[in-house]
Scaffold this motif. Sequence first.
Motif, mmCIF file in Angstrom:
data_model
loop_
_atom_site.group_PDB
_atom_site.id
_atom_site.type_symbol
_atom_site.label_atom_id
_atom_site.label_comp_id
_atom_site.label_asym_id
_atom_site.label_seq_id
_atom_site.Cartn_x
_atom_site.Cartn_y
_atom_site.Cartn_z
ATOM 1 N N ALA A 1 -9.999 -63.373 14.933
ATOM 2 C CA ALA A 1 -9.819 -62.050 15.546
ATOM 3 C C ALA A 1 -8.416 -61.515 15.278
ATOM 4 C CB ALA A 1 -10.098 -62.111 17.044
ATOM 5 N N ALA A 2 -7.415 -62.382 15.317
ATOM 6 C CA ALA A 2 -6.034 -61.965 15.035
ATOM 7 C C ALA A 2 -5.900 -61.441 13.612
ATOM 8 C CB ALA A 2 -5.070 -63.122 15.276
ATOM 9 N N ARG A 3 -6.801 -61.863 12.715
ATOM 10 C CA ARG A 3 -6.808 -61.385 11.324
ATOM 11 C C ARG A 3 -7.754 -60.205 11.139
ATOM 12 N NH1 ARG A 3 -7.446 -67.235 8.674
ATOM 13 N NH2 ARG A 3 -9.412 -66.313 8.006
ATOM 14 N N GLY A 4 -8.367 -59.739 12.239
ATOM 15 C CA GLY A 4 -9.292 -58.612 12.151
ATOM 16 C C GLY A 4 -10.676 -58.987 11.667
ATOM 17 N N GLU A 5 -11.064 -60.247 11.871
ATOM 18 C CA GLU A 5 -12.375 -60.712 11.434
ATOM 19 C C GLU A 5 -13.197 -61.144 12.635
ATOM 20 O OE1 GLU A 5 -12.164 -63.844 8.527
ATOM 21 O OE2 GLU A 5 -10.540 -62.853 7.450
ATOM 22 N N LEU A 6 -14.454 -60.736 12.665
ATOM 23 C CA LEU A 6 -15.387 -61.209 13.677
ATOM 24 C C LEU A 6 -16.188 -62.342 13.049
ATOM 25 C CD1 LEU A 6 -16.604 -60.937 16.505
ATOM 26 C CD2 LEU A 6 -18.280 -59.365 15.515
ATOM 27 N N ARG A 7 -15.945 -63.543 13.546
ATOM 28 C CA ARG A 7 -16.668 -64.720 13.046
ATOM 29 C C ARG A 7 -17.328 -65.424 14.222
ATOM 30 N NH1 ARG A 7 -15.321 -67.000 7.626
ATOM 31 N NH2 ARG A 7 -13.967 -65.466 6.660
ATOM 32 N N ILE A 8 -18.504 -65.972 13.948
ATOM 33 C CA ILE A 8 -19.288 -66.674 14.950
ATOM 34 C C ILE A 8 -19.514 -68.099 14.460
ATOM 35 C CG2 ILE A 8 -21.535 -66.764 16.133
ATOM 36 C CD1 ILE A 8 -19.760 -64.440 17.069
ATOM 37 N N GLN A 9 -19.432 -69.041 15.378
ATOM 38 C CA GLN A 9 -19.646 -70.443 15.050
ATOM 39 C C GLN A 9 -21.106 -70.667 14.651
ATOM 40 O OE1 GLN A 9 -19.584 -73.334 18.274
ATOM 41 N NE2 GLN A 9 -18.187 -74.616 17.089
ATOM 42 N N ALA A 10 -21.301 -71.478 13.616
ATOM 43 C CA ALA A 10 -22.646 -71.819 13.144
ATOM 44 C C ALA A 10 -22.707 -73.325 12.918
ATOM 45 C CB ALA A 10 -22.970 -71.098 11.841
ATOM 46 N N CYS A 11 -23.878 -73.869 13.058
ATOM 47 C CA CYS A 11 -24.087 -75.283 12.757
ATOM 48 C C CYS A 11 -24.040 -75.452 11.242
ATOM 49 C CB CYS A 11 -25.431 -75.748 13.306
ATOM 50 S SG CYS A 11 -25.787 -77.483 12.911
ATOM 51 N N ALA A 12 -23.231 -76.383 10.777
ATOM 52 C CA ALA A 12 -23.123 -76.621 9.342
ATOM 53 C C ALA A 12 -24.332 -77.376 8.795
ATOM 54 C CB ALA A 12 -21.839 -77.384 9.026
ATOM 55 N N ASP A 13 -25.168 -77.923 9.684
ATOM 56 C CA ASP A 13 -26.355 -78.651 9.235
ATOM 57 C C ASP A 13 -27.615 -77.783 9.255
ATOM 58 O OD1 ASP A 13 -25.044 -81.030 8.603
ATOM 59 O OD2 ASP A 13 -25.212 -81.782 10.645
ATOM 60 N N CYS A 14 -27.933 -77.172 10.410
ATOM 61 C CA CYS A 14 -29.178 -76.387 10.498
ATOM 62 C C CYS A 14 -28.955 -74.883 10.335
ATOM 63 C CB CYS A 14 -29.909 -76.679 11.810
ATOM 64 S SG CYS A 14 -29.189 -75.910 13.280
ATOM 65 N N GLY A 15 -27.698 -74.431 10.392
ATOM 66 C CA GLY A 15 -27.394 -73.024 10.151
ATOM 67 C C GLY A 15 -27.476 -72.111 11.361
#
Length: 145
Positions: free
Chosen positions: A17-31
């Motif tokens: 968010a400090a970089r102006g990006e909206l990112r959401i956590q995802a499971c690296a195995d099932c997605g």
Amino acid sequence: MLSPVPDDDGAPFWQYAARGELRIQACADCGELRFPPRPCCPHCHSFASEWRRMSGRGRVWSYVVPHPPLLPAYAAQAPYNAIVVELAEAPRIRLVGNLVSGPGAPLNSVAVERIRIGARVQVVFTEAGSDAAGTSVPRWVLERS
């Protein structure tokens, strides 16, 4: 303004968010996407995760307009809106924020009459304030039709 208090699981959300990006956590195995962030996937129970960039688009799912008495940090800004946004890419993911007229605009910068369930919105980021230097919070603006 109240500042976020990141925990270990949610710290990357605030860093992006400090970089102006909206990112959401995802499971690296099932997605599966998940919010709020947590150490284990509720679907496959994996501890592997990654942070996926979202478009920042969504729709107003719900809203309220609090009136005094409120927490002292917000009383002077009332009445203002608090909205729940379902993300375009992941309608089950809903974020709470405020609908504002533009980046850096005050919480009460959008007339209550303009807020509609289902309205399309786009994320903007606003610095949280002097007590949280370098921390940005997601807020929302109406998408132009």
